[in-house]
Design a protein around this motif. Structure first.
Motif, PDB file in Angstrom:
ATOM      1  N   ARG A  89       2.912  -9.764  -5.861  1.00  0.00           N
ATOM      2  CA  ARG A  89       1.820 -10.485  -5.397  1.00  0.00           C
ATOM      3  C   ARG A  89       0.842  -9.784  -4.446  1.00  0.00           C
ATOM      4  N   SER A  90       1.470  -8.588  -3.738  1.00  0.00           N
ATOM      5  CA  SER A  90       0.824  -8.257  -2.663  1.00  0.00           C
ATOM      6  C   SER A  90      -0.577  -7.692  -3.018  1.00  0.00           C
ATOM      7  N   THR A  91      -1.208  -7.899  -1.952  1.00  0.00           N
ATOM      8  CA  THR A  91      -3.130  -7.469  -1.964  1.00  0.00           C
ATOM      9  C   THR A  91      -3.050  -6.062  -1.337  1.00  0.00           C
ATOM     10  N   LEU A  92      -1.901  -6.027  -0.482  1.00  0.00           N
ATOM     11  CA  LEU A  92      -2.092  -4.659   0.287  1.00  0.00           C
ATOM     12  C   LEU A  92      -1.484  -3.182  -0.607  1.00  0.00           C
ATOM     13  N   ILE A  93      -0.232  -3.647  -1.305  1.00  0.00           N
ATOM     14  CA  ILE A  93       0.547  -2.641  -2.089  1.00  0.00           C
ATOM     15  C   ILE A  93       0.304  -2.990  -3.591  1.00  0.00           C
ATOM     16  N   ARG A  94      -0.763  -2.876  -4.053  1.00  0.00           N
ATOM     17  CA  ARG A  94      -1.368  -3.125  -5.275  1.00  0.00           C
ATOM     18  C   ARG A  94      -0.655  -1.872  -6.082  1.00  0.00           C
ATOM     19  N   ALA A 137       9.692   5.212 -13.938  1.00  0.00           N
ATOM     20  CA  ALA A 137       9.312   5.719 -12.884  1.00  0.00           C
ATOM     21  C   ALA A 137       9.713   4.782 -11.714  1.00  0.00           C
ATOM     22  N   VAL A 138      10.129   5.623 -10.433  1.00  0.00           N
ATOM     23  CA  VAL A 138      10.293   5.009  -9.550  1.00  0.00           C
ATOM     24  C   VAL A 138       9.336   4.932  -8.257  1.00  0.00           C
ATOM     25  N   GLU A 139       9.071   4.094  -7.632  1.00  0.00           N
ATOM     26  CA  GLU A 139       7.969   4.003  -6.462  1.00  0.00           C
ATOM     27  C   GLU A 139       8.585   3.881  -5.223  1.00  0.00           C
ATOM     28  N   SER A 140       8.067   4.432  -4.034  1.00  0.00           N
ATOM     29  CA  SER A 140       8.239   3.728  -2.674  1.00  0.00           C
ATOM     30  C   SER A 140       6.873   3.839  -2.017  1.00  0.00           C
ATOM     31  N   TYR A 141       7.031   2.986  -0.801  1.00  0.00           N
ATOM     32  CA  TYR A 141       5.707   2.879  -0.238  1.00  0.00           C
ATOM     33  C   TYR A 141       6.029   3.150   1.369  1.00  0.00           C
ATOM     34  N   ALA A 171       1.321   9.535  -4.911  1.00  0.00           N
ATOM     35  CA  ALA A 171       0.539   9.149  -6.004  1.00  0.00           C
ATOM     36  C   ALA A 171      -0.641   8.100  -5.813  1.00  0.00           C
ATOM     37  N   GLY A 172      -0.730   8.058  -4.615  1.00  0.00           N
ATOM     38  CA  GLY A 172      -1.673   7.242  -4.042  1.00  0.00           C
ATOM     39  C   GLY A 172      -1.751   6.529  -2.718  1.00  0.00           C
ATOM     40  N   THR A 173      -2.378   5.760  -2.281  1.00  0.00           N
ATOM     41  CA  THR A 173      -2.091   5.078  -0.789  1.00  0.00           C
ATOM     42  C   THR A 173      -2.261   3.662  -0.994  1.00  0.00           C
ATOM     43  N   THR A 174      -1.963   2.791   0.008  1.00  0.00           N
ATOM     44  CA  THR A 174      -2.412   1.365   0.010  1.00  0.00           C
ATOM     45  C   THR A 174      -3.088   0.982   0.996  1.00  0.00           C
ATOM     46  N   ASP A 175      -3.504  -0.361   0.844  1.00  0.00           N
ATOM     47  CA  ASP A 175      -4.044  -1.010   2.079  1.00  0.00           C
ATOM     48  C   ASP A 175      -3.215  -1.410   3.152  1.00  0.00           C
ATOM     49  N   ALA A 176      -2.005  -1.280   2.993  1.00  0.00           N
ATOM     50  CA  ALA A 176      -1.205  -1.612   4.022  1.00  0.00           C
ATOM     51  C   ALA A 176      -0.936  -0.282   4.974  1.00  0.00           C
ATOM     52  N   MET A 177      -0.584  -0.825   6.314  1.00  0.00           N
ATOM     53  CA  MET A 177      -0.790   0.257   7.418  1.00  0.00           C
ATOM     54  C   MET A 177       0.644   0.321   7.888  1.00  0.00           C
ATOM     55  N   GLY A 178       0.864   1.461   8.480  1.00  0.00           N
ATOM     56  CA  GLY A 178       2.207   1.789   9.300  1.00  0.00           C
ATOM     57  C   GLY A 178       1.884   2.847  10.234  1.00  0.00           C
ATOM     58  N   SER A 179       2.075   2.611  11.560  1.00  0.00           N
ATOM     59  CA  SER A 179       2.004   3.504  12.653  1.00  0.00           C
ATOM     60  C   SER A 179       0.510   3.913  12.645  1.00  0.00           C
ATOM     61  N   GLY A 180      -0.426   3.142  12.322  1.00  0.00           N
ATOM     62  CA  GLY A 180      -1.925   3.419  12.292  1.00  0.00           C
ATOM     63  C   GLY A 180      -2.381   4.088  11.208  1.00  0.00           C
ATOM     64  N   LYS A 181      -1.713   4.398  10.225  1.00  0.00           N
ATOM     65  CA  LYS A 181      -2.028   5.290   9.046  1.00  0.00           C
ATOM     66  C   LYS A 181      -1.596   4.286   7.631  1.00  0.00           C
ATOM     67  N   PRO A 182      -2.309   4.712   6.555  1.00  0.00           N
ATOM     68  CA  PRO A 182      -2.292   4.058   5.386  1.00  0.00           C
ATOM     69  C   PRO A 182      -0.769   4.332   4.843  1.00  0.00           C
ATOM     70  N   ARG A 183      -0.148   3.389   4.226  1.00  0.00           N
ATOM     71  CA  ARG A 183       1.160   3.697   3.683  1.00  0.00           C
ATOM     72  C   ARG A 183       0.964   4.261   2.238  1.00  0.00           C
ATOM     73  N   LEU A 184       1.569   5.166   1.976  1.00  0.00           N
ATOM     74  CA  LEU A 184       1.765   5.829   0.510  1.00  0.00           C
ATOM     75  C   LEU A 184       2.371   5.156  -0.451  1.00  0.00           C
ATOM     76  N   VAL A 185       1.877   5.235  -1.734  1.00  0.00           N
ATOM     77  CA  VAL A 185       2.601   5.215  -2.811  1.00  0.00           C
ATOM     78  C   VAL A 185       3.073   6.599  -3.324  1.00  0.00           C
TER      79      VAL A 185
END
Length: 190
Positions: A89-94, A137-141, A171-185
């Motif tokens: 349901r996350s709107t940040l890690i779609r 496939a397996v994803e991480s963020y 594979a992409g980026t998310t709208d979630a942030m970590g350490s001031g940078k976008p989190r990755l997919v």
């Protein structure tokens, strides 16, 4: 070094506790916050430990324990993204596409056992587990620290480097942030 991974089943909950919540504090990590809504946790039991135990009895338990010479030293939360309600349901890690991926949402190496090379085989064991269950496939963020240090309050999500070592690519980026940078997919296709 003998290292193997095993799904966290009801009889292995104490091994999870040894890694992620050694003082067995009811309000500390039971690896539920990014997985279930508060209502779902309450439906599974009167407290977080009971809810976690209920997840461990499901067809797809909530993750794997990593063992070094039989001692629990690591935890990797992995499962079908669709079974992780909060993540789904996350709107940040779609989702980046319609592929029914499995997601790694937490990786922990037990205190006193870090910097021994356990992270990569733990992640590789999680990927092998997902593959054995038919995951495409397996994803991480993870947080992309871009050469800097990550905020230790977010370290549980992992870093780009640790997933690259296990064969994942961005594979992409998310709208979630970590350490001031976008989190990755990051994704590893199986």
């Amino acid at each position: 070094m003998g290292f193997d991974t095993r799904p966290v089943t009801p009889d292995r909950v104490d091994d999870f506790v040894a890694v992620a919540n050694p003082n067995r504090r009811p309000t500390h990590c039971w690896c539920l916050a990014h997985r279930l809504t508060a209502k779902e946790v309450a439906e599974l039991g009167p407290d977080r430990e009971t809810a976690f135990r209920a997840l461990c009895a499901r067809e797809n338990p909530p993750g794997l324990i990593g063992y070094a010479d039989g001692e629990p030293v690591g935890w990797c939360s992995i499962g079908p993204r669709a079974e992780n309600t909060r993540l789904s349901r996350s709107t940040l890690i779609r989702p980046i596409d319609d592929l029914p991926v499995w997601s790694i949402i937490c990786v922990v190496i037990r205190g006193g056992h870090r910097k021994h090379g356990y992270t990569t085989p733990l992640i590789e064991g999680a990927v092998a587990h997902a593959a054995s269950r038919g995951a495409p496939a397996v994803e991480s963020y993870p947080v992309d620290a871009a050469g800097g240090r990550i905020d230790t309050t977010m370290a549980f999500v992992g870093t780009r480097t640790m997933f690259e070592k296990a064969g994942f690519t961005v594979a992409g980026t998310t709208d979630a942030m970590g350490s001031g940078k976008p989190r990755l997919v990051m994704r590893r296709t199986l």
